[in-house]
Scaffold this motif. Sequence first.
Motif, PDB file in Angstrom:
ATOM      1  N   GLY A  26       5.018  -3.954   7.765  1.00 58.12           N
ATOM      2  CA  GLY A  26       6.016  -2.893   7.671  1.00 58.12           C
ATOM      3  C   GLY A  26       5.320  -1.555   7.523  1.00 58.12           C
ATOM      4  O   GLY A  26       4.432  -1.410   6.675  1.00 58.12           O
ATOM      5  N   LEU A  27       5.705  -0.594   8.336  1.00 57.88           N
ATOM      6  CA  LEU A  27       5.044   0.710   8.342  1.00 57.88           C
ATOM      7  C   LEU A  27       6.058   1.824   8.134  1.00 57.88           C
ATOM      8  O   LEU A  27       6.974   1.997   8.937  1.00 57.88           O
ATOM      9  N   VAL A  67       0.870  -1.174   0.000  1.00 53.92           N
ATOM     10  CA  VAL A  67       0.000   0.000   0.000  1.00 53.92           C
ATOM     11  C   VAL A  67       0.910   1.228   0.000  1.00 53.92           C
ATOM     12  O   VAL A  67       1.667   1.435   0.948  1.00 53.92           O
ATOM     13  N   PHE A  68       0.865   2.024  -1.067  1.00 56.07           N
ATOM     14  CA  PHE A  68       1.857   3.095  -1.187  1.00 56.07           C
ATOM     15  C   PHE A  68       1.211   4.440  -1.491  1.00 56.07           C
ATOM     16  O   PHE A  68       0.122   4.516  -2.055  1.00 56.07           O
ATOM     17  N   SER A 116       2.087 -10.740   4.053  1.00 55.34           N
ATOM     18  CA  SER A 116       2.874  -9.611   4.536  1.00 55.34           C
ATOM     19  C   SER A 116       2.244  -8.336   4.018  1.00 55.34           C
ATOM     20  O   SER A 116       1.659  -8.326   2.921  1.00 55.34           O
ATOM     21  N   ILE A 117       2.347  -7.274   4.820  1.00 58.41           N
ATOM     22  CA  ILE A 117       1.822  -5.972   4.416  1.00 58.41           C
ATOM     23  C   ILE A 117       2.930  -4.940   4.515  1.00 58.41           C
ATOM     24  O   ILE A 117       3.632  -4.860   5.533  1.00 58.41           O
ATOM     25  N   ALA A 118       3.110  -4.166   3.450  1.00 57.38           N
ATOM     26  CA  ALA A 118       4.039  -3.037   3.455  1.00 57.38           C
ATOM     27  C   ALA A 118       3.215  -1.780   3.206  1.00 57.38           C
ATOM     28  O   ALA A 118       2.642  -1.613   2.121  1.00 57.38           O
ATOM     29  N   PHE A 119       3.154  -0.903   4.197  1.00 56.25           N
ATOM     30  CA  PHE A 119       2.297   0.283   4.125  1.00 56.25           C
ATOM     31  C   PHE A 119       3.141   1.541   4.225  1.00 56.25           C
ATOM     32  O   PHE A 119       3.985   1.665   5.126  1.00 56.25           O
ATOM     33  N   THR A 120       2.902   2.495   3.332  1.00 60.05           N
ATOM     34  CA  THR A 120       3.511   3.824   3.422  1.00 60.05           C
ATOM     35  C   THR A 120       2.400   4.855   3.392  1.00 60.05           C
ATOM     36  O   THR A 120       1.603   4.897   2.447  1.00 60.05           O
ATOM     37  N   GLY A 121       2.347   5.673   4.447  1.00 59.47           N
ATOM     38  CA  GLY A 121       1.300   6.680   4.527  1.00 59.47           C
ATOM     39  C   GLY A 121       1.331   7.384   5.864  1.00 59.47           C
ATOM     40  O   GLY A 121       2.377   7.492   6.504  1.00 59.47           O
TER      41      GLY A 121
END
Length: 466
Positions: free
Chosen positions: A231-232, A131-132, A206-211
């Motif tokens: 990952g945040l 999620v970017f 797995s979740i990679a989130f940027t926000g």
Amino acid sequence: MTTTITTISPISGAAILTRSGVTESDFPPILATAQKAFSTFRHTHPLAARQQIVKKALQILASRSDELGKEITEQMGRPIAYTPKEVATAVKRGEYLLKVSGEALKDTPGEVEEGFKRWIRKEPLGVVLVVFAWNYPYLILVNSLIPALLAGNTLLLKPSPQTPTIAEHMVSIFEEAGLPSGVLQTVHCGDLPTLSKLVARPEIASIAFTGSVAGGLAIQQAASSRIVPVGLELGGNDPAYIRADVDVAWAAAEIVDGAVFNSGQSCCSIERVYVHADIYNQFLAEVVNVLEGYKLGDPLDAATHLGPVVSARSASTIAEHVADALANGARLLTPDVFSAGQALGQTFVRPELLADCTPSMRVMREETFGPLIPVQKVASDAEAVALMNDSSLGLTASVWTSDLATGEELLHLIEAGTVFVNRCDYPSPDLAWTGWKDSGRGVTLSRFGFEQFVRLKSFHLKDYPK
């Protein structure tokens, strides 16, 4: 029921794109495709094959930097003078991750012992949800996409509704480079409740989130019903300290760039400036001189330095922070050279220089995400460091000084994931990009950036005794 996601131009305020957002009923076929692709891709495409695909995809991406850069400008408003460089920088970042992937993903041998064979292998996880954000969409996506793909995972790419085409382009480019269909998929989602339901699905490995911090907390909560890596990469309220020993004109130019580039819409832009009392007034005067050379205007004009902020809501938040600072004693020193740009619309926000700020002001305590330069006077290194650390966020921080030894000593005292001397606002691909405090959890970039996309498997073999 299908939802429609609309992208509003920050330049004109008009709707420029629509996409169909997923609903919960769409999840099963999307996830089944990703799982099926994972079951074959990890075996049919060993690391060397994956590396060749990534190499070719990066070459294709590089060849399209101008057209893709123009699209970034149209969708989120950064001036055209800079957006092709984002694509080029994303390629360079990807090339570094590709270069170190063999070392980062190789087996780790155990102790040598006669009659035994032992090693640790890094295995892919499965379906990774990325999620970017919209502010640097290619750069942010590359951070997770490249290591996760090289590790052998399949990915769902969830772009921001503000920049919906970025994920679509990347899926197309990687398939053009030879990636099997289904390994990458775009998932458009316009609301947090639906995204949270996707995060909670057991197929997501797995979740990679940027926000934002708020968004990261919501994602973390959605994933809390099971054991899954999250990952945040979240917000920043990044401070800069200007010591009295610097060339003041040089420091002013660097700070303005670090604070207002991309209209301040970066998690690692400078959000707070602490200046030693001995050069305080001189520094403010030099910042005014620098700002007089900046142009706010049409982002499709190559001479423009600053375009619009991303939305009317963002412009309103920035205005609230300025008003709060002025109401609590700050002085507004912005030169009057931006009126033509401001006339283009509400989202065309001029960079504001705020002097005499104090720690209680919102502009010093919250992430503004706008082109503001709030400045506070300090009397010593110790006072500066204490103020820099007085924050719930800790992404980056910078010290500006001609005394590199003292600068390095101060970095050891600062609570942030990346600390700079005489530089700012730059995630270096060979260093771990990681947030302290509420700025995040986990790591992207560097050799360590592969770790959130693998799990360890230990192999222990003993010779047959017969």
